[in-house]
Write a protein that holds these residues in place. Sequence first.
Motif, PDB file in Angstrom:
ATOM      1  N   GLU A  87      22.193  47.944  41.017  1.00  0.00           N
ATOM      2  CA  GLU A  87      23.359  47.167  40.597  1.00  0.00           C
ATOM      3  C   GLU A  87      23.334  45.762  41.195  1.00  0.00           C
ATOM      4  N   ALA A  88      22.934  45.652  42.442  1.00  0.00           N
ATOM      5  CA  ALA A  88      22.841  44.333  43.078  1.00  0.00           C
ATOM      6  C   ALA A  88      21.767  43.487  42.410  1.00  0.00           C
ATOM      7  N   ALA A  89      20.623  44.096  42.108  1.00  0.00           N
ATOM      8  CA  ALA A  89      19.536  43.360  41.456  1.00  0.00           C
ATOM      9  C   ALA A  89      19.952  42.894  40.061  1.00  0.00           C
ATOM     10  N   VAL A  90      20.665  43.735  39.334  1.00  0.00           N
ATOM     11  CA  VAL A  90      21.126  43.364  37.998  1.00  0.00           C
ATOM     12  C   VAL A  90      22.145  42.234  38.086  1.00  0.00           C
ATOM     13  N   SER A  91      23.022  42.263  39.079  1.00  0.00           N
ATOM     14  CA  SER A  91      24.006  41.196  39.252  1.00  0.00           C
ATOM     15  C   SER A  91      23.328  39.867  39.551  1.00  0.00           C
ATOM     16  N   VAL A  92      22.334  39.892  40.420  1.00  0.00           N
ATOM     17  CA  VAL A  92      21.597  38.665  40.737  1.00  0.00           C
ATOM     18  C   VAL A  92      20.877  38.147  39.497  1.00  0.00           C
ATOM     19  N   ARG A  93      20.246  39.062  38.758  1.00  0.00           N
ATOM     20  CA  ARG A  93      19.543  38.658  37.528  1.00  0.00           C
ATOM     21  C   ARG A  93      20.513  38.017  36.548  1.00  0.00           C
ATOM     22  N   ASN A  94      21.693  38.612  36.380  1.00  0.00           N
ATOM     23  CA  ASN A  94      22.681  38.063  35.454  1.00  0.00           C
ATOM     24  C   ASN A  94      23.124  36.666  35.862  1.00  0.00           C
ATOM     25  N   LYS A  95      23.303  36.445  37.154  1.00  0.00           N
ATOM     26  CA  LYS A  95      23.696  35.117  37.639  1.00  0.00           C
ATOM     27  C   LYS A  95      22.587  34.090  37.399  1.00  0.00           C
ATOM     28  N   VAL A  96      21.362  34.509  37.593  1.00  0.00           N
ATOM     29  CA  VAL A  96      20.232  33.601  37.354  1.00  0.00           C
ATOM     30  C   VAL A  96      20.146  33.245  35.877  1.00  0.00           C
ATOM     31  N   VAL A  97      20.319  34.229  35.013  1.00  0.00           N
ATOM     32  CA  VAL A  97      20.275  33.977  33.569  1.00  0.00           C
ATOM     33  C   VAL A  97      21.420  33.055  33.160  1.00  0.00           C
ATOM     34  N   GLU A  98      22.619  33.277  33.688  1.00  0.00           N
ATOM     35  CA  GLU A  98      23.750  32.405  33.376  1.00  0.00           C
ATOM     36  C   GLU A  98      23.481  30.969  33.829  1.00  0.00           C
ATOM     37  N   ALA A  99      22.922  30.815  35.009  1.00  0.00           N
ATOM     38  CA  ALA A  99      22.605  29.471  35.505  1.00  0.00           C
ATOM     39  C   ALA A  99      21.555  28.799  34.627  1.00  0.00           C
ATOM     40  N   TYR A 100      20.553  29.541  34.211  1.00  0.00           N
ATOM     41  CA  TYR A 100      19.505  28.998  33.339  1.00  0.00           C
ATOM     42  C   TYR A 100      20.097  28.576  32.003  1.00  0.00           C
ATOM     43  N   GLN A 101      20.965  29.403  31.425  1.00  0.00           N
ATOM     44  CA  GLN A 101      21.590  29.050  30.151  1.00  0.00           C
ATOM     45  C   GLN A 101      22.475  27.826  30.293  1.00  0.00           C
ATOM     46  N   GLU A 102      23.154  27.704  31.425  1.00  0.00           N
ATOM     47  CA  GLU A 102      23.984  26.528  31.664  1.00  0.00           C
ATOM     48  C   GLU A 102      23.119  25.267  31.761  1.00  0.00           C
TER      49      GLU A 102
END
Length: 108
Positions: A87-102
């Motif tokens: 769950e922690a790894a997925v949360s970090v991945r999601n934040k990285v993807v959101e930052a990349y999309q931004e």
Amino acid sequence: MDMKAVSAIQKFADARATSAINNYVQARPATEPTPEEPSIVQSAGKAALDFAQTLAQTEETAKQAMIGDADPHALVQALAQTELAVEAAVSVRNKVVEAYQEILRMPV
């Protein structure tokens, strides 16, 4: 102005400049990064290693439980730890993807 006054003013100015230089030299190390502090890359690498170790320990516990060598409580605990790690790894991945999309949405 007499020479004594000029000499006193020069000494005062030199002492003040020397004092300012000494203060700067003493304060400068406070702004420099210390080598003991890990960088973001080192922290991410450590987190990845911890994640891999957690998965490996859970896999080993599961294998031992299958052959009857491990306590069922230990298996449940290992699975819970793995669930938290994933769950922690997925949360970090999601934040990285959101930052990349931004970043992609930023005008050039």
